[in-house]
Design a protein around this motif. Structure first.
Motif, PDB file in Angstrom:
ATOM      1  N   HIS A 145       0.809  -1.142  -0.134  1.00 54.76           N
ATOM      2  CA  HIS A 145      -0.247  -0.114  -0.235  1.00 54.76           C
ATOM      3  C   HIS A 145       1.020   1.038   0.098  1.00 54.76           C
ATOM      4  N   VAL A 146       1.814   1.277   1.004  1.00 54.77           N
ATOM      5  CA  VAL A 146       2.687   2.650   1.258  1.00 54.77           C
ATOM      6  C   VAL A 146       3.432   2.807   0.145  1.00 54.77           C
ATOM      7  N   PRO A 147       4.233   1.956  -0.424  1.00 57.79           N
ATOM      8  CA  PRO A 147       5.119   2.365  -1.597  1.00 57.79           C
ATOM      9  C   PRO A 147       4.492   2.532  -2.871  1.00 57.79           C
ATOM     10  N   MET A 148       3.328   2.042  -3.014  1.00 54.36           N
ATOM     11  CA  MET A 148       2.278   2.534  -4.138  1.00 54.36           C
ATOM     12  C   MET A 148       1.840   3.892  -4.083  1.00 54.36           C
ATOM     13  N   GLU A 170       6.385   4.032  10.917  1.00 52.28           N
ATOM     14  CA  GLU A 170       7.158   4.831  10.019  1.00 52.28           C
ATOM     15  C   GLU A 170       6.330   5.222   8.537  1.00 52.28           C
ATOM     16  N   GLU A 171       5.747   4.156   8.131  1.00 49.59           N
ATOM     17  CA  GLU A 171       4.953   4.198   7.013  1.00 49.59           C
ATOM     18  C   GLU A 171       3.866   5.210   7.034  1.00 49.59           C
ATOM     19  N   CYS A 172       3.244   5.134   8.400  1.00 45.09           N
ATOM     20  CA  CYS A 172       2.011   6.389   8.729  1.00 45.09           C
ATOM     21  C   CYS A 172       2.924   7.682   8.357  1.00 45.09           C
ATOM     22  N   GLN A 174       5.180   8.406   6.515  1.00 42.31           N
ATOM     23  CA  GLN A 174       5.518   8.727   5.076  1.00 42.31           C
ATOM     24  C   GLN A 174       4.416   9.190   4.353  1.00 42.31           C
ATOM     25  N   LEU A 175       3.362   8.441   4.761  1.00 44.67           N
ATOM     26  CA  LEU A 175       2.089   9.022   3.916  1.00 44.67           C
ATOM     27  C   LEU A 175       1.715  10.413   4.299  1.00 44.67           C
ATOM     28  N   VAL A 176       1.694  10.693   5.760  1.00 44.87           N
ATOM     29  CA  VAL A 176       1.423  12.016   6.087  1.00 44.87           C
ATOM     30  C   VAL A 176       2.395  13.071   5.718  1.00 44.87           C
ATOM     31  N   GLN A 177       3.481  12.987   5.392  1.00 46.88           N
ATOM     32  CA  GLN A 177       4.686  13.976   5.091  1.00 46.88           C
ATOM     33  C   GLN A 177       4.419  14.031   3.673  1.00 46.88           C
ATOM     34  N   THR A 178       4.196  13.054   2.913  1.00 47.57           N
ATOM     35  CA  THR A 178       4.087  12.917   1.224  1.00 47.57           C
ATOM     36  C   THR A 178       2.868  13.560   0.649  1.00 47.57           C
ATOM     37  N   SER A 179       1.772  13.406   1.492  1.00 47.27           N
ATOM     38  CA  SER A 179       0.306  14.008   1.182  1.00 47.27           C
ATOM     39  C   SER A 179       0.647  15.827   1.539  1.00 47.27           C
ATOM     40  N   GLU A 180       1.224  15.969   2.619  1.00 51.26           N
ATOM     41  CA  GLU A 180       1.404  17.432   2.861  1.00 51.26           C
ATOM     42  C   GLU A 180       2.212  18.052   1.869  1.00 51.26           C
ATOM     43  N   ARG A 181       3.179  17.575   1.681  1.00 53.55           N
ATOM     44  CA  ARG A 181       4.211  18.100   0.600  1.00 53.55           C
ATOM     45  C   ARG A 181       3.617  18.219  -0.696  1.00 53.55           C
ATOM     46  N   THR A 182       3.043  16.967  -1.210  1.00 51.18           N
ATOM     47  CA  THR A 182       2.403  17.292  -2.599  1.00 51.18           C
ATOM     48  C   THR A 182       0.882  17.798  -2.620  1.00 51.18           C
ATOM     49  N   LYS A 183       0.425  18.091  -1.810  1.00 53.50           N
ATOM     50  CA  LYS A 183      -1.077  18.534  -1.425  1.00 53.50           C
ATOM     51  C   LYS A 183      -1.883  17.617  -2.274  1.00 53.50           C
ATOM     52  N   LYS A 184      -1.650  16.356  -1.857  1.00 49.78           N
ATOM     53  CA  LYS A 184      -2.382  15.379  -2.790  1.00 49.78           C
ATOM     54  C   LYS A 184      -3.339  14.604  -1.639  1.00 49.78           C
ATOM     55  N   HIS A 185      -4.722  14.293  -1.935  1.00 51.61           N
ATOM     56  CA  HIS A 185      -5.438  13.555  -1.089  1.00 51.61           C
ATOM     57  C   HIS A 185      -4.723  11.872  -0.836  1.00 51.61           C
ATOM     58  N   ASP A 419      -9.375  11.860   5.816  1.00 47.36           N
ATOM     59  CA  ASP A 419      -7.778  12.694   5.082  1.00 47.36           C
ATOM     60  C   ASP A 419      -6.770  11.781   5.622  1.00 47.36           C
ATOM     61  N   VAL A 420      -5.449  12.213   5.234  1.00 49.33           N
ATOM     62  CA  VAL A 420      -4.413  11.281   5.615  1.00 49.33           C
ATOM     63  C   VAL A 420      -4.246  10.990   7.117  1.00 49.33           C
ATOM     64  N   TYR A 421      -4.492  12.146   7.745  1.00 51.68           N
ATOM     65  CA  TYR A 421      -4.275  11.980   9.486  1.00 51.68           C
ATOM     66  C   TYR A 421      -5.142  10.882  10.045  1.00 51.68           C
ATOM     67  N   ASP A 422      -6.278  10.589   9.320  1.00 50.29           N
ATOM     68  CA  ASP A 422      -7.138   9.389   9.750  1.00 50.29           C
ATOM     69  C   ASP A 422      -6.628   8.154   9.247  1.00 50.29           C
ATOM     70  N   ALA A 423      -6.133   8.105   7.931  1.00 48.67           N
ATOM     71  CA  ALA A 423      -5.379   7.037   7.433  1.00 48.67           C
ATOM     72  C   ALA A 423      -4.182   6.551   8.218  1.00 48.67           C
ATOM     73  N   ALA A 424      -3.619   7.667   8.881  1.00 51.93           N
ATOM     74  CA  ALA A 424      -2.327   7.278   9.631  1.00 51.93           C
ATOM     75  C   ALA A 424      -2.612   6.842  11.050  1.00 51.93           C
ATOM     76  N   SER A 425      -3.395   7.698  11.603  1.00 56.06           N
ATOM     77  CA  SER A 425      -3.655   7.360  13.077  1.00 56.06           C
ATOM     78  C   SER A 425      -4.446   6.200  13.256  1.00 56.06           C
ATOM     79  N   TRP A 426      -5.561   6.003  12.356  1.00 58.41           N
ATOM     80  CA  TRP A 426      -6.415   4.753  12.542  1.00 58.41           C
ATOM     81  C   TRP A 426      -5.396   3.322  12.309  1.00 58.41           C
TER      82      TRP A 426
END
Length: 474
Positions: A145-148, A170-172, A174-185, A419-426
């Motif tokens: 999931h995360v690499p893709m 760690e993967e969580c 990575q998702l948060v920081q990449t979503s914030e930086r790219t501004k992609k959902h 959002d990505v914070y839900d994906a990460a925290s859950w």
């Protein structure tokens, strides 16, 4: 050996994205699968790059969609999106060519002419590289999931990931920081948030029916023993291998997600810390040995130590609420996600079905009283799409409600419900519960993936006062 092979594939995949180093993590400690007793350093402060909570991406007149993974979950999402106005399926990817062709044949008569990507380990990257793709659905084994998702966001795509979104803390990050930086959902496809009773109780909670929420319970109790050991159930039996190499609440979010929405987690409250305890395995190892005695194929699992039957994880939130989550995919118990919402003025309980509601200090409402309450608090999305969703199907219609809502938000430039914070925290509850189980059920902090923004983030209402314009083709 399987553990080492999977770790190698994960690390090599991240290296291919140029993110295996520590730069992306801003100093967050990596988890070591060879040293699960180590605390994954969840309490470090984080400075948010951009707040994705409530973020509305630019409108997409036509949502051009690509899909990676067409095994059990992917085809349903493809078919749901073909029923939504303003969607074009432009690409399908799966390692197995037969899976791709099967879906292609179903959607070409509907006016979709997707390009097919199959037969190679990295064909999905070619789909993500395309300029004419807006969103990517990811329905692959968990460790992919995360690499893709990271690669797709780097290529400018919004991503929608099957559950759990990530399998390590760690993967969580990575998702948060990449979503914030790219501004992609980056949204996890937690379909249970769109089941009818869960939507009803969410609306009732936000209108104050239950008073102040105090406690909630959720679960994933689903007997998958035979399916996990089936040679044809999951590609390369990946889910059985997860249960042979990991511990804890492996599949948390079906029960946790709807509860977190009701408690406004990451939007006024947050998950603070957890404690996790589980039973021994009483069935999976025995099943492996039983099958190995009859079929040499299963000898590879005969000496494995499997995840325990029942895991119980308790969570405390920053506002002092409590949550109990259970996970059992082995015992011969009736299916249940529990979904208990308990407040100062009332209670809701879904399982065993039918769902029930109480108010104030009375007992459960009668059937007629429940019907009146259900009518009063029926959410706008259910009024508009509910009956059509039931006809389309997919776990009783909740899959279609979720996919339609995603498309409608994208086409109207609205924030997503998750959002990505839900994906990460859950998702983080999975690896954190593993740590707790391996440390005699000691407590462990749950990271604040919002960098403190949870204090001011506002809930997203599924009210359709804006949006709700996407037509449905049935």
């Amino acid at each position: 050996m399987r553990n080492n092979r999977r770790n190698f594939l994960k690390v090599s995949g991240l290296a291919g994205l140029g993110i295996a180093g520590g730069g992306l993590l801003n100093g967050f400690a990596s988890e070591s699968k060879s040293n699960l007793m180590a605390n994954p350093n969840t309490g470090r402060p984080y400075i948010q790059q951009f707040n994705m909570s409530g973020y509305a991406a630019p409108k997409l007149e036509t949502v051009r969609a690509g899909f990676i993974g067409l095994g059990q979950r992917g085809p349903g999402h493809v078919m749901n999106l073909t029923k939504c106005e303003g969607v074009q399926v432009v690409g399908l990817s799966d390692l197995i060519t037969e899976n791709v062709v099967k879906v292609q044949k179903r959607i070409e008569p509907l006016g979709h002419k997707p390009t097919l990507y199959s037969g190679s380990q990295d064909g999905w990257k070619k789909l993500c590289d395309r300029k004419d793709v807006d969103i990517i659905y990811i329905a692959t084994p968990w460790h992919l999931h995360v690499p893709m998702a990271l690669y797709a966001m780097e290529m400018g795509k919004h991503v929608f990931i099957e559950v759990p979104a990530a399998v390590t803390v760690e993967e969580c990050w990575q998702l948060v920081q990449t979503s914030e930086r790219t501004k992609k959902h980056c949204m996890m496809l937690e379909n249970c948030c769109y089941d009818f009773f869960e939507l009803l109780t969410l609306n009732m909670t936000r209108q104050g029916y239950f008073g102040e929420l105090v406690h909630a319970e959720g679960a994933y109790i689903h007997n998958l023993l035979d399916l996990n050991f089936s040679k044809t159930g999951y590609q390369d039996m990946w889910r059985l291998k997860e249960n042979a190499t990991r511990r804890g609440s492996l599949y948390t979010t079906h029960g946790l997600g709807p509860i977190c929405q009701a408690m406004n987690i990451n939007r006024g409250d947050k998950l603070d810390y957890l404690v996790s305890m589980q039973s021994n395995d009483f069935q999976m190892a025995a099943k492996a040995k039983e099958l190995a005695a009859k079929d040499d194929f299963y000898k590879q699992f005969a000496d494995d130590t499997f995840n325990g039957n029942m895991n119980t994880t308790t969570i405390r939130t920053s506002k002092g609420r409590s949550i109990m989550i259970q996970h059992d995919v082995t015992s011969p118990r009736p299916y249940s996600r529990i979904h208990l919402i308990s407040g100062t003025e009332g209670t809701a309980l879904k399982y065993p079905e039918p769902g029930r509601i109480s108010n104030s200090h009375r007992g459960w409402l009668s059937a007629d009283e429940f019907k009146a309450v259900e009518e009063k608090y029926r959410p706008a999305i259910v009024k508009k799409v509910g009956e059509l969703a039931k006809k389309v199907g997919g776990h009783g219609g909740m899959d279609f409600l979720m996919d339609w809502r995603i498309v409608d938000c994208l086409r109207n430039g609205l924030p997503l419900d998750q959002d990505v914070y839900d994906a990460a925290s859950w998702s983080s509850v999975f690896p954190l519960s593993e740590w707790s189980v391996n440390n005699r059920s000691n407590s462990i902090d749950i990271p604040d993936f919002t960098g403190g923004a949870w204090r001011s983030n506002a809930p997203v209402d599924i009210d359709l006062k804006v949006g709700g314009t996407t037509g449905i083709k049935v």
